[in-house]
Design an enzyme around this catalytic site. Sequence first.
Site, PDB file in Angstrom:
ATOM      1  N   GLY A  94       0.785  -1.240   0.000  1.00  0.00           N
ATOM      2  CA  GLY A  94       0.000   0.000   0.000  1.00  0.00           C
ATOM      3  C   GLY A  94       0.810   1.279   0.000  1.00  0.00           C
ATOM      4  N   LEU A  95       2.153   1.180  -0.090  1.00  0.00           N
ATOM      5  CA  LEU A  95       2.910   2.428  -0.167  1.00  0.00           C
ATOM      6  C   LEU A  95       2.563   3.165  -1.451  1.00  0.00           C
ATOM      7  CD1 LEU A  95       6.437   1.996   1.438  1.00  0.00           C
ATOM      8  CD2 LEU A  95       4.259   2.593   2.461  1.00  0.00           C
ATOM      9  N   GLU A 102      -6.045  -3.688  -4.409  1.00  0.00           N
ATOM     10  CA  GLU A 102      -5.071  -4.794  -4.460  1.00  0.00           C
ATOM     11  C   GLU A 102      -5.552  -5.981  -3.629  1.00  0.00           C
ATOM     12  OE1 GLU A 102      -0.892  -2.426  -5.222  1.00  0.00           O
ATOM     13  OE2 GLU A 102      -1.577  -2.644  -3.171  1.00  0.00           O
TER      14      GLU A 102
HETATM   15  C1  5RP Z   1       1.009  -0.307  -4.103  1.00  0.00           C
HETATM   16  C2  5RP Z   1       1.764  -1.468  -3.587  1.00  0.00           C
HETATM   17  C3  5RP Z   1       2.991  -1.864  -4.345  1.00  0.00           C
HETATM   18  O1  5RP Z   1       2.828  -3.154  -4.797  1.00  0.00           O
HETATM   19  C4  5RP Z   1       4.171  -1.752  -3.435  1.00  0.00           C
HETATM   20  O2  5RP Z   1       4.236  -0.417  -2.964  1.00  0.00           O
HETATM   21  C5  5RP Z   1       5.483  -2.133  -4.132  1.00  0.00           C
HETATM   22  O3  5RP Z   1       5.776  -1.218  -5.134  1.00  0.00           O
HETATM   23  P1  5RP Z   1       7.193  -1.178  -5.861  1.00  0.00           P
HETATM   24  O4  5RP Z   1       7.255  -2.385  -6.743  1.00  0.00           O
HETATM   25  O5  5RP Z   1       7.142   0.133  -6.611  1.00  0.00           O
HETATM   26  O6  5RP Z   1       8.251  -1.171  -4.791  1.00  0.00           O
HETATM   27  O7  5RP Z   1       1.427  -2.103  -2.612  1.00  0.00           O
HETATM   28  O8  5RP Z   1      -0.104  -0.005  -3.293  1.00  0.00           O
END
Ligand code: 5RP
Length: 223
Positions: A94-95, A102
Amino acid sequence: MNIDEMRRTVAERAAALVEPGMQVGLGTGRTAALVVDAIARKKMKLVAVATSEATAQQARAGGIRLVALDEVRALDLCIDGADEFDPHLDLIKGLGGALLREKLVAQAAQRFVVIVDEEKRVRQLGEKAPLPVEVVPFGWTHTRERLRYLGLDPVLRERAGNPVLTDGGNYVLDCRAQVPIASLADAIKRTTGVVEHGLFLRMAHTVLVGTPSGLEELHRPRT
Ligand code: 5RP
């Protein structure tokens, strides 16, 4: 391998799991975006559900046929990134702010494959990343207080001085805790004003990890 190579390696491996005719959930984030590109390059017939507007836009541009989650009974596969994974293959996500869609899409999938690089590996969830909690804007400061009462330290996610809005029009509180954060999952979920949290517990079937020396595949034992 550097980080970009690690991400490309896991993305290619995940895209190789996609077969013609499948119904696939497409994740959000930098690593998931590489998978969307790899799937688009295959030019195969499939149906996909996107976990965010950003991913939907990318998939459409790549010629991938999108449907709404409500148009499918179940997905064969969901491929998505994560911000942390622990030895049990539990996750923080969720970042990128897409945690609600999701989670809905991952739960609809028969197989949930997570694609990460080595830096996302932790012994205990919350070690590196904050836990994103999606809350409704109405009365959000009260929701924040209730989360504080649970032992969390919630911070409103902002960009250029304004609250970041999710695709659902909600706010995100990024939370840290002094206790193991996964132990608070149920209490967070029960809090009025909370829409969803980014703890994905016992959901991932496979985690593909890009490491400096190559690809590592971790599978959750069937229970
Ligand atoms: C978005 C998410 C992403 O899957 C998570 O932040 C990983 O992202 P990245 O591949 O850019 O590191 O949960 O809500």
